[in-house]
Design a protein around this motif. Structure first.
Motif, mmCIF file in Angstrom:
data_model
loop_
_atom_site.group_PDB
_atom_site.id
_atom_site.type_symbol
_atom_site.label_atom_id
_atom_site.label_comp_id
_atom_site.label_asym_id
_atom_site.label_seq_id
_atom_site.Cartn_x
_atom_site.Cartn_y
_atom_site.Cartn_z
ATOM 1 N N LEU A 200 0.844 -1.187 0.077
ATOM 2 C CA LEU A 200 0.117 -0.075 0.022
ATOM 3 C C LEU A 200 0.943 1.218 0.125
ATOM 4 O O LEU A 200 1.349 1.608 1.123
ATOM 5 C CB LEU A 200 -1.051 0.098 1.219
ATOM 6 N N THR A 201 1.239 1.875 -1.119
ATOM 7 C CA THR A 201 2.203 2.744 -1.445
ATOM 8 C C THR A 201 1.571 4.133 -1.280
ATOM 9 O O THR A 201 0.423 4.441 -1.820
ATOM 10 C CB THR A 201 2.980 2.377 -2.592
ATOM 11 N N LEU A 202 2.282 5.249 -0.799
ATOM 12 C CA LEU A 202 1.904 6.588 -0.948
ATOM 13 C C LEU A 202 2.733 7.349 -1.951
ATOM 14 O O LEU A 202 4.056 7.179 -1.960
ATOM 15 C CB LEU A 202 2.337 7.203 0.473
ATOM 16 N N LYS A 203 2.320 8.088 -2.736
ATOM 17 C CA LYS A 203 2.726 8.717 -3.781
ATOM 18 C C LYS A 203 3.514 10.130 -3.091
ATOM 19 O O LYS A 203 4.732 10.463 -3.364
ATOM 20 C CB LYS A 203 1.769 9.469 -4.804
ATOM 21 N N ASP A 204 3.100 10.461 -2.111
ATOM 22 C CA ASP A 204 3.520 11.692 -1.134
ATOM 23 C C ASP A 204 3.360 11.371 0.400
ATOM 24 O O ASP A 204 2.263 11.241 0.714
ATOM 25 C CB ASP A 204 3.060 12.868 -1.256
ATOM 26 N N ALA A 205 4.236 11.131 1.097
ATOM 27 C CA ALA A 205 4.341 10.524 2.312
ATOM 28 C C ALA A 205 3.592 11.799 3.227
ATOM 29 O O ALA A 205 3.219 11.375 4.543
ATOM 30 C CB ALA A 205 5.434 10.183 2.923
ATOM 31 N N TYR B 103 -12.814 3.834 6.507
ATOM 32 C CA TYR B 103 -13.413 3.067 5.174
ATOM 33 C C TYR B 103 -12.689 1.740 5.093
ATOM 34 O O TYR B 103 -13.244 0.805 4.248
ATOM 35 C CB TYR B 103 -13.322 3.996 3.975
ATOM 36 N N CYS B 104 -11.378 1.594 5.399
ATOM 37 C CA CYS B 104 -10.949 0.344 5.436
ATOM 38 C C CYS B 104 -11.675 -0.630 6.195
ATOM 39 O O CYS B 104 -11.811 -0.414 7.466
ATOM 40 C CB CYS B 104 -9.321 0.436 5.523
ATOM 41 N N PRO B 105 -11.910 -1.894 5.822
ATOM 42 C CA PRO B 105 -12.652 -2.714 6.333
ATOM 43 C C PRO B 105 -11.797 -3.841 7.358
ATOM 44 O O PRO B 105 -12.306 -4.895 7.952
ATOM 45 C CB PRO B 105 -13.746 -3.642 5.277
ATOM 46 N N ALA B 106 -10.526 -3.566 7.222
ATOM 47 C CA ALA B 106 -9.614 -4.390 7.704
ATOM 48 C C ALA B 106 -8.691 -3.750 8.779
ATOM 49 O O ALA B 106 -7.557 -4.653 9.287
ATOM 50 C CB ALA B 106 -8.581 -5.183 6.705
ATOM 51 N N GLY B 107 -8.852 -2.591 9.035
ATOM 52 C CA GLY B 107 -7.935 -1.984 10.247
ATOM 53 C C GLY B 107 -6.480 -1.701 9.719
ATOM 54 O O GLY B 107 -5.699 -1.393 10.346
ATOM 55 N N VAL B 108 -6.352 -1.569 8.473
ATOM 56 C CA VAL B 108 -4.940 -1.327 7.778
ATOM 57 C C VAL B 108 -4.485 -0.027 8.000
ATOM 58 O O VAL B 108 -3.198 0.243 8.377
ATOM 59 C CB VAL B 108 -4.970 -1.596 6.355
ATOM 60 N N PRO C 294 0.798 13.316 15.176
ATOM 61 C CA PRO C 294 -0.070 12.181 14.379
ATOM 62 C C PRO C 294 0.985 11.789 13.248
ATOM 63 O O PRO C 294 1.488 12.442 12.437
ATOM 64 C CB PRO C 294 -1.046 12.960 13.935
ATOM 65 N N LYS C 295 0.761 10.331 13.052
ATOM 66 C CA LYS C 295 1.671 9.853 11.752
ATOM 67 C C LYS C 295 0.568 8.750 11.434
ATOM 68 O O LYS C 295 0.110 8.203 12.282
ATOM 69 C CB LYS C 295 2.914 9.227 12.285
ATOM 70 N N LEU C 296 0.607 8.380 10.075
ATOM 71 C CA LEU C 296 -0.230 7.237 9.466
ATOM 72 C C LEU C 296 0.703 6.002 9.356
ATOM 73 O O LEU C 296 1.717 5.892 9.184
ATOM 74 C CB LEU C 296 -0.574 7.554 8.033
ATOM 75 N N GLN C 297 0.147 5.137 10.162
ATOM 76 C CA GLN C 297 0.691 3.591 10.278
ATOM 77 C C GLN C 297 -0.025 2.826 9.518
ATOM 78 O O GLN C 297 -1.084 2.711 9.602
ATOM 79 C CB GLN C 297 0.685 3.335 11.751
ATOM 80 N N ILE C 298 0.552 2.072 8.501
ATOM 81 C CA ILE C 298 0.002 1.081 7.579
ATOM 82 C C ILE C 298 0.248 -0.163 7.953
ATOM 83 O O ILE C 298 1.311 -0.677 7.879
ATOM 84 C CB ILE C 298 0.233 1.378 6.058
ATOM 85 N N THR D 263 -10.504 -0.531 -1.496
ATOM 86 C CA THR D 263 -11.220 0.783 -1.138
ATOM 87 C C THR D 263 -10.515 1.916 -0.877
ATOM 88 O O THR D 263 -10.690 3.022 -1.483
ATOM 89 C CB THR D 263 -12.203 0.420 0.040
ATOM 90 N N CYS D 264 -9.267 1.821 -0.385
ATOM 91 C CA CYS D 264 -8.401 2.733 -0.262
ATOM 92 C C CYS D 264 -8.032 3.496 -1.597
ATOM 93 O O CYS D 264 -7.931 4.608 -1.821
ATOM 94 C CB CYS D 264 -7.106 2.629 0.532
ATOM 95 N N ASP D 265 -7.462 2.630 -2.387
ATOM 96 C CA ASP D 265 -7.062 3.124 -3.902
ATOM 97 C C ASP D 265 -8.299 3.761 -4.599
ATOM 98 O O ASP D 265 -7.962 4.623 -5.477
ATOM 99 C CB ASP D 265 -6.469 1.659 -4.807
ATOM 100 N N ILE D 266 -9.326 3.313 -4.402
ATOM 101 C CA ILE D 266 -10.545 4.072 -5.116
ATOM 102 C C ILE D 266 -10.900 5.323 -4.264
ATOM 103 O O ILE D 266 -11.150 6.348 -4.815
ATOM 104 C CB ILE D 266 -11.726 3.245 -4.905
#
Length: 549
Positions: free
Chosen positions: A470-475, A493-498, A509-513, A523-526
């Motif tokens: 699950l890659t980010l174009k801009d972190a 919106y992620c149904p799996a807690g990613v 705050p920081k996004l953890q994948i 769903t995330c890609d969409i």
């Protein structure tokens, strides 16, 4: 020049779903009929055929009847015919059943079957292998290969044994190149390679955007006295307010009930959680009554194409074609896409077989697209083309009426002169301060559940020491845009807690994948508002392992 090993085939198919398997079977049938040899292989990223297949499913056997006319006399797992069809409009405490008289005939589910699409695909794979098709599960098609003239000459599987930091682990194995005269992409909704090819060949130049729903499904073992094989229920209304979607509940074989909830991904409230809406839906008295006393045994989620006729892209490109949900042939009002996916695979196979017979290779299969648009796939989708956008524009109540009138007129041959447009899902989100915060009840662990215990039932697994898929174009965007402006809707919106925001208490705050949890729903890609999240294939064999979804 690549140093990877390569294999040559007449046709390479990406994805062992209903479209890909039907294409392979049809190619081999035609070869047998004419006494020719056509080499066909299928790449499947799941650990086995069916491992990544998820659908409700109520299946119209129309395409299966064409492909394998005697399937009912064989050991096909499609056994339970729909015998009791219901469409409920839910309020918070009750329901109103829409009489069949008000529904067009194609909504009645007469002659359809309910069962596991994954198990149907496993059976189709056996039929394909018996005809000589080579199927390679656990190998993800990671890269499109191009010839010198720019046409597609095949695909390459992903390297195995790459560590998270990009170095080669001791078990490293390079990918394999599969070269073909024609390559058919049946990756399912929002396919990784399909996305690339759509841009490379401008396949959406003349069509509108594809739009999607997220479908969340559970499988329950229910008490014998509650089980009614062939009973089908579809719902709309509660618990959704300003979003659109609905539930399904199918009594299938072996004392099991498949149930789930679909939320259209054009929803606007960033606080909405499709997973939580599904859990809340189960607490409705009439839904609870169908499964209470039972036990949840499986869980999964998948994006669904909802764009229909006006979202179909150009289907053929130099060297290949899009089939099934890679193109998007779901009939949304009928809540069915297996039959159209299968038929599209068969039509692509027929076009490719004719081209091979003419000694052609890697050109455009010009016969394929007209056969889809002018055949029964096109006829079906044109009749219902305004249903989804009518609901998106006018809301659930008025939109349903408008959609119903439009479908009735088109079904009677009184073709309406308009085709409503779609708006890309990622453009529809409101800022957090302009949306009402939604408070969801805590799960009780009996009827309702949390996401992590749900993912456990999907048998999801990925090799931990591999690059995050699950890659980010801009972190920086997950915080400066998603968090600051939209309250990080990816965490809901992620149904799996990613996706998880950490460090809030410290003011950093920081996004953890948590990529290990990913069920490949896309769903995330969409839905990501800036399209900053890009889903790429993980190491082959990773992801969910659905036993009979």
């Amino acid at each position: 020049m690549s140093d990877r090993e390569s294999m040559e085939y007449d046709v390479v198919i990406v994805g062992a779903g209903p479209a890909g398997l039907s294409a392979a079977i049809r190619l081999k049938q035609l070869a047998q009929e004419e006494g020719r040899d056509v080499s066909v292989c299928i790449l499947e990223k799941g650990s086995e055929v069916g491992a990544h297949i998820l659908s409700g499913a109520v299946i119209d056997p129309k395409a299966l009847d064409e492909l394998i006319p005697d399937w009912r006399e064989q050991d096909c797992p499609l056994k339970v015919e729909v015998s009791d069809n219901n469409h409920w409009v839910l309020s918070a405490s009750g329901q109103f059943s829409i009489p069949h008289l008000f529904l067009p005939g194609f909504m009645h589910n007469k002659g359809t079957y309910t069962g596991s699409l994954g198990n149907l695909c496993r059976w189709l794979a056996g039929q394909a292998e018996a005809l000589g098709v080579e199927i390679f599960p656990g190998f993800a098609a990671a890269e499109v290969l191009y010839d010198e003239d720019g046409s597609v000459k095949g695909v390459a599987t992903g390297d195995m044994g790459i560590a998270r930091d990009g170095t080669k682990r001791p078990d490293y194995q390079p990918g394999m190149e599969l070269h073909a005269k024609y390559t058919l992409l049946g990756e399912g909704a929002r396919g990784h390679l399909t996305k690339q090819l759509t841009e490379t060949f401008s396949l959406r130049e003349e069509s509108g955007p594809q739009v999607y729903g997220i479908g969340i499904k559970e499988l329950w073992d229910v008490p014998a006295e509650k089980h009614k094989p062939g009973r089908v229920i579809h719902t709309q209304g509660w618990p959704l307010d300003d979003a659109w979607g609905g539930g399904f509940l199918y009594h299938q074989d072996n004392g099991q009930v498949a149930l789930g909830f679909v939320v259209a991904l054009d929803y606007k409230n960033p606080w909405l959680s499709p997973f939580e809406e599904m859990q809340r839906w189960k607490t409705h008295p009439d839904i609870r009554a169908e499964i209470e006393g039972g036990k949840r045994v499986s869980y999964g989620a998948r994006a669904i194409n909802e764009g229909g006729w006006q979202a179909i892209p150009k289907l053929a490109f130099p060297g290949g074609a899009l089939i099934g949900c890679s193109a998007g042939f779901v009939n949304v009002p009928r809540i069915k896409g297996t039959h159209t996916a299968m038929k599209s695979g068969m039509l692509a196979a027929e076009a490719a077989f004719a081209a091979l017979g003419q000694q052609r290779a890697r050109d455009v299969l010009e016969d394929y697209e007209p056969s889809v648009r002018n055949g029964w796939i096109g006829k079906e989708l044109k009749i219902v083309r305004n249903a989804q956008p009518a609901v998106a524009k006018f809301g659930g109540a008025l939109g349903t009426v408008v959609a119903g009138i439009d479908m009735w007129l088109n079904n009677l041959g009184l073709t309406t002169p308009w085709t409503m447009k779609h708006h890309a899902d990622h453009t529809q989100m409101h800022r957090k301060e302009h949306a009402e915060r939604i408070q969801y009840p805590k799960p009780d662990g009996v009827l309702t559940f949390d996401r992590l215990s749900s993912v456990y039932l999907s048998n999801t697994n990925h090799e931990e020491d591999q690059p995050v898929h699950l890659t980010l174009k801009d972190a920086s965007i997950p915080i400066t845009v998603n968090y600051d402006i939209y309250a990080s809707p990816e965490t809901r919106y992620c149904p799996a807690g990613v996706y998880e925001i950490v460090g809030e208490e410290e003011g950093e705050p920081k996004l953890q994948i948590n990529a290990q949890n990913c069920v490949h729903c896309k769903t995330c890609d969409i839905k990501d508002m800036t399209q900053n999240i890009n889903w790429v294939v993980p190491e082959g064999g990773g992801g969910p392992n659905y036993p009979n979804m």
